[in-house]
Design an enzyme around this catalytic site. Sequence first.
Site, PDB file in Angstrom:
ATOM      1  N   LYS A  31       0.838  -1.204   0.000  1.00 48.54           N
ATOM      2  CA  LYS A  31       0.000   0.000   0.000  1.00 48.54           C
ATOM      3  C   LYS A  31       0.873   1.253   0.000  1.00 48.54           C
ATOM      4  CE  LYS A  31      -2.513   1.628   3.644  1.00 48.54           C
ATOM      5  NZ  LYS A  31      -2.582   3.098   3.651  1.00 48.54           N
ATOM      6  N   ASP A  58      -3.545   4.242  -2.062  1.00 46.55           N
ATOM      7  CA  ASP A  58      -4.534   4.685  -1.071  1.00 46.55           C
ATOM      8  C   ASP A  58      -4.512   6.206  -0.940  1.00 46.55           C
ATOM      9  OD1 ASP A  58      -6.381   4.668   0.989  1.00 46.55           O
ATOM     10  OD2 ASP A  58      -4.906   4.177   2.535  1.00 46.55           O
ATOM     11  N   LEU A  59      -5.090   6.879  -1.950  1.00 49.73           N
ATOM     12  CA  LEU A  59      -5.096   8.354  -1.933  1.00 49.73           C
ATOM     13  C   LEU A  59      -6.469   8.916  -1.578  1.00 49.73           C
ATOM     14  CD1 LEU A  59      -2.771   9.042  -5.021  1.00 49.73           C
ATOM     15  CD2 LEU A  59      -2.179   8.906  -2.591  1.00 49.73           C
ATOM     16  N   LYS A  60      -7.443   8.054  -1.359  1.00 48.69           N
ATOM     17  CA  LYS A  60      -8.770   8.448  -0.850  1.00 48.69           C
ATOM     18  C   LYS A  60      -9.333   9.671  -1.577  1.00 48.69           C
ATOM     19  CE  LYS A  60      -7.873   6.653   3.834  1.00 48.69           C
ATOM     20  NZ  LYS A  60      -6.430   6.316   3.780  1.00 48.69           N
ATOM     21  N   PHE A  61      -9.574   9.521  -2.886  1.00 47.10           N
ATOM     22  CA  PHE A  61     -10.075  10.641  -3.688  1.00 47.10           C
ATOM     23  C   PHE A  61     -11.466  11.081  -3.202  1.00 47.10           C
ATOM     24  CE2 PHE A  61      -7.476   8.449  -7.153  1.00 47.10           C
ATOM     25  CZ  PHE A  61      -6.360   9.245  -6.931  1.00 47.10           C
ATOM     26  N   HIS A  62     -11.676  12.375  -3.137  1.00 45.37           N
ATOM     27  CA  HIS A  62     -12.964  12.944  -2.699  1.00 45.37           C
ATOM     28  C   HIS A  62     -13.075  14.330  -3.318  1.00 45.37           C
ATOM     29  CE1 HIS A  62     -15.820  13.864   0.973  1.00 45.37           C
ATOM     30  NE2 HIS A  62     -16.393  14.026  -0.203  1.00 45.37           N
ATOM     31  N   ASP A  63     -13.839  14.437  -4.414  1.00 44.45           N
ATOM     32  CA  ASP A  63     -13.928  15.715  -5.127  1.00 44.45           C
ATOM     33  C   ASP A  63     -15.164  15.647  -6.019  1.00 44.45           C
ATOM     34  OD1 ASP A  63     -13.184  18.185  -6.455  1.00 44.45           O
ATOM     35  OD2 ASP A  63     -11.107  17.748  -5.920  1.00 44.45           O
ATOM     36  N   ILE A  64     -15.346  16.627  -6.902  1.00 44.91           N
ATOM     37  CA  ILE A  64     -16.480  16.549  -7.817  1.00 44.91           C
ATOM     38  C   ILE A  64     -16.257  15.362  -8.771  1.00 44.91           C
ATOM     39  CG2 ILE A  64     -17.082  18.997  -7.660  1.00 44.91           C
ATOM     40  CD1 ILE A  64     -15.608  19.414 -10.335  1.00 44.91           C
ATOM     41  N   PRO A  65     -17.359  14.797  -9.313  1.00 46.58           N
ATOM     42  CA  PRO A  65     -17.223  13.574 -10.115  1.00 46.58           C
ATOM     43  C   PRO A  65     -16.190  13.679 -11.237  1.00 46.58           C
ATOM     44  CG  PRO A  65     -19.531  13.954  -9.622  1.00 46.58           C
ATOM     45  CD  PRO A  65     -18.789  15.155  -9.099  1.00 46.58           C
ATOM     46  N   ASN A  66     -16.180  14.799 -11.964  1.00 45.32           N
ATOM     47  CA  ASN A  66     -15.254  14.915 -13.091  1.00 45.32           C
ATOM     48  C   ASN A  66     -13.791  14.847 -12.630  1.00 45.32           C
ATOM     49  OD1 ASN A  66     -14.766  15.555 -15.958  1.00 45.32           O
ATOM     50  ND2 ASN A  66     -13.858  17.418 -15.105  1.00 45.32           N
ATOM     51  N   THR A  67     -13.503  15.503 -11.514  1.00 46.14           N
ATOM     52  CA  THR A  67     -12.119  15.510 -11.015  1.00 46.14           C
ATOM     53  C   THR A  67     -11.708  14.133 -10.508  1.00 46.14           C
ATOM     54  OG1 THR A  67     -12.369  17.828 -10.450  1.00 46.14           O
ATOM     55  CG2 THR A  67     -10.556  16.656  -9.386  1.00 46.14           C
ATOM     56  N   THR A 122     -11.601   5.650  10.729  1.00 43.33           N
ATOM     57  CA  THR A 122     -11.600   5.031  12.064  1.00 43.33           C
ATOM     58  C   THR A 122     -11.259   6.047  13.156  1.00 43.33           C
ATOM     59  OG1 THR A 122      -9.456   4.163  11.418  1.00 43.33           O
ATOM     60  CG2 THR A 122     -11.239   2.592  11.525  1.00 43.33           C
ATOM     61  N   ARG A 183      -3.791  -5.922  15.038  1.00 45.23           N
ATOM     62  CA  ARG A 183      -2.853  -5.933  16.170  1.00 45.23           C
ATOM     63  C   ARG A 183      -3.044  -7.220  16.962  1.00 45.23           C
ATOM     64  NH1 ARG A 183      -1.372  -2.415  13.598  1.00 45.23           N
ATOM     65  NH2 ARG A 183      -0.733  -0.307  14.153  1.00 45.23           N
ATOM     66  N   ARG A 215       2.843  -1.013  10.688  1.00 44.86           N
ATOM     67  CA  ARG A 215       3.930  -1.029  11.666  1.00 44.86           C
ATOM     68  C   ARG A 215       4.292  -2.388  12.246  1.00 44.86           C
ATOM     69  NH1 ARG A 215       1.190   3.968  14.495  1.00 44.86           N
ATOM     70  NH2 ARG A 215      -0.536   2.884  13.484  1.00 44.86           N
TER      71      ARG A 215
HETATM   72  O1  C5P Z   1       0.761   0.689  10.957  1.00 44.40           O
HETATM   73  P1  C5P Z   1      -0.643   0.202  10.845  1.00 44.40           P
HETATM   74  O2  C5P Z   1      -0.780  -1.308  10.808  1.00 44.40           O
HETATM   75  O3  C5P Z   1      -1.570   0.881  11.814  1.00 44.40           O
HETATM   76  O4  C5P Z   1      -1.060   0.689   9.368  1.00 44.40           O
HETATM   77  C1  C5P Z   1      -2.389   0.619   8.897  1.00 44.40           C
HETATM   78  C2  C5P Z   1      -2.476   1.323   7.572  1.00 44.40           C
HETATM   79  O5  C5P Z   1      -3.838   1.387   7.195  1.00 44.40           O
HETATM   80  C3  C5P Z   1      -1.961   2.756   7.590  1.00 44.40           C
HETATM   81  O6  C5P Z   1      -1.404   3.033   6.307  1.00 44.40           O
HETATM   82  C4  C5P Z   1      -3.211   3.582   7.808  1.00 44.40           C
HETATM   83  O7  C5P Z   1      -3.118   4.857   7.253  1.00 44.40           O
HETATM   84  C5  C5P Z   1      -4.238   2.751   7.059  1.00 44.40           C
HETATM   85  N1  C5P Z   1      -5.630   2.946   7.456  1.00 44.40           N
HETATM   86  C6  C5P Z   1      -6.061   2.778   8.777  1.00 44.40           C
HETATM   87  N2  C5P Z   1      -7.366   2.979   9.100  1.00 44.40           N
HETATM   88  C7  C5P Z   1      -8.236   3.335   8.155  1.00 44.40           C
HETATM   89  C8  C5P Z   1      -7.830   3.502   6.829  1.00 44.40           C
HETATM   90  C9  C5P Z   1      -6.492   3.290   6.524  1.00 44.40           C
HETATM   91  O8  C5P Z   1      -5.265   2.416   9.646  1.00 44.40           O
HETATM   92  N3  C5P Z   1      -9.500   3.499   8.469  1.00 44.40           N
END
Ligand code: C5P
Length: 237
Positions: A31, A58-67, A122, A183, A215
């Site tokens: 990712k 994972d750039l989470k696009f959020h804009d007008i539909p065309n963009t 989250t 975790r 991590r």
């Molecule tokens: O280091 P860790 O295991 O917490 O990484 C989780 C990855 O998932 C990170 O890149 C974090 O930005 C991403 N992420 C997240 N919770 C979300 C969406 C994405 O932890 N709701």
Amino acid sequence: MDKLLVALDVETGERALQLAADLRGLAGGVKVGSRLFTLEGPMLVRRLVDAGHRVFLDLKFHDIPNTVAQAVDAAVQTGAWMITVHASGGMAMMQAAVRAGRDAAERRDVPPPLLIAVTVLTSIDREALSGVGVHRPVMDHVVALAQLTRDAGLDGVVASPLETTAIRRACGDEFTIVTPGIRGASAGLPGDDQARTMGPADAIRAGATYIVVGRPIIAASDPRAAAQAIACEMAVA
Ligand code: C5P
């Protein structure tokens, strides 16, 4: 392990490429998030793709539909396999993303990207959601946005492990659920900023299609051994 995606949340493209190489055969994809992309740009994505890795952009696009359509088109040109948008951008925005992904893939003669929506971050709790004018419980909003995502024709959503079961029930078996916040068990590292967590095996049992681990793998002294332990645990599930 196809279902294990590793978040390359590192400072340089060289480190990201090295980690991806070290995890070859263990990670089902890597990712690239907004930090690494902003530092290193699309060239890094292309280098990862050229090295044979599936890239979750994972750039989470959020804009007008065309963009958003233009951004998805550009993302497909990098060779990204999975792309994220925000479900709260609405039906028209998400449908534009789907069309753009299909068109761009057809032009390049490659499979369309997996389009995945973020429902509620989250980091947002009920109070924060209320602060932006949404007064229903977080879980209800998450499930409603997941259903909107499915109806718009996207492949799935990102969801915390605690939301997976409800989304699976509401959206069906074919819907892709990508779960971060892994975790415990083999994925050590308690006490960081992830609050709503689950072990890798439990997340798969709860219905996740893919889990995203950062991590616990990339900060381990031996990332390959850490990934191996997580993959073994997932295989049991
Ligand atoms: O280091 P860790 O295991 O917490 O990484 C989780 C990855 O998932 C990170 O890149 C974090 O930005 C991403 N992420 C997240 N919770 C979300 C969406 C994405 O932890 N709701």
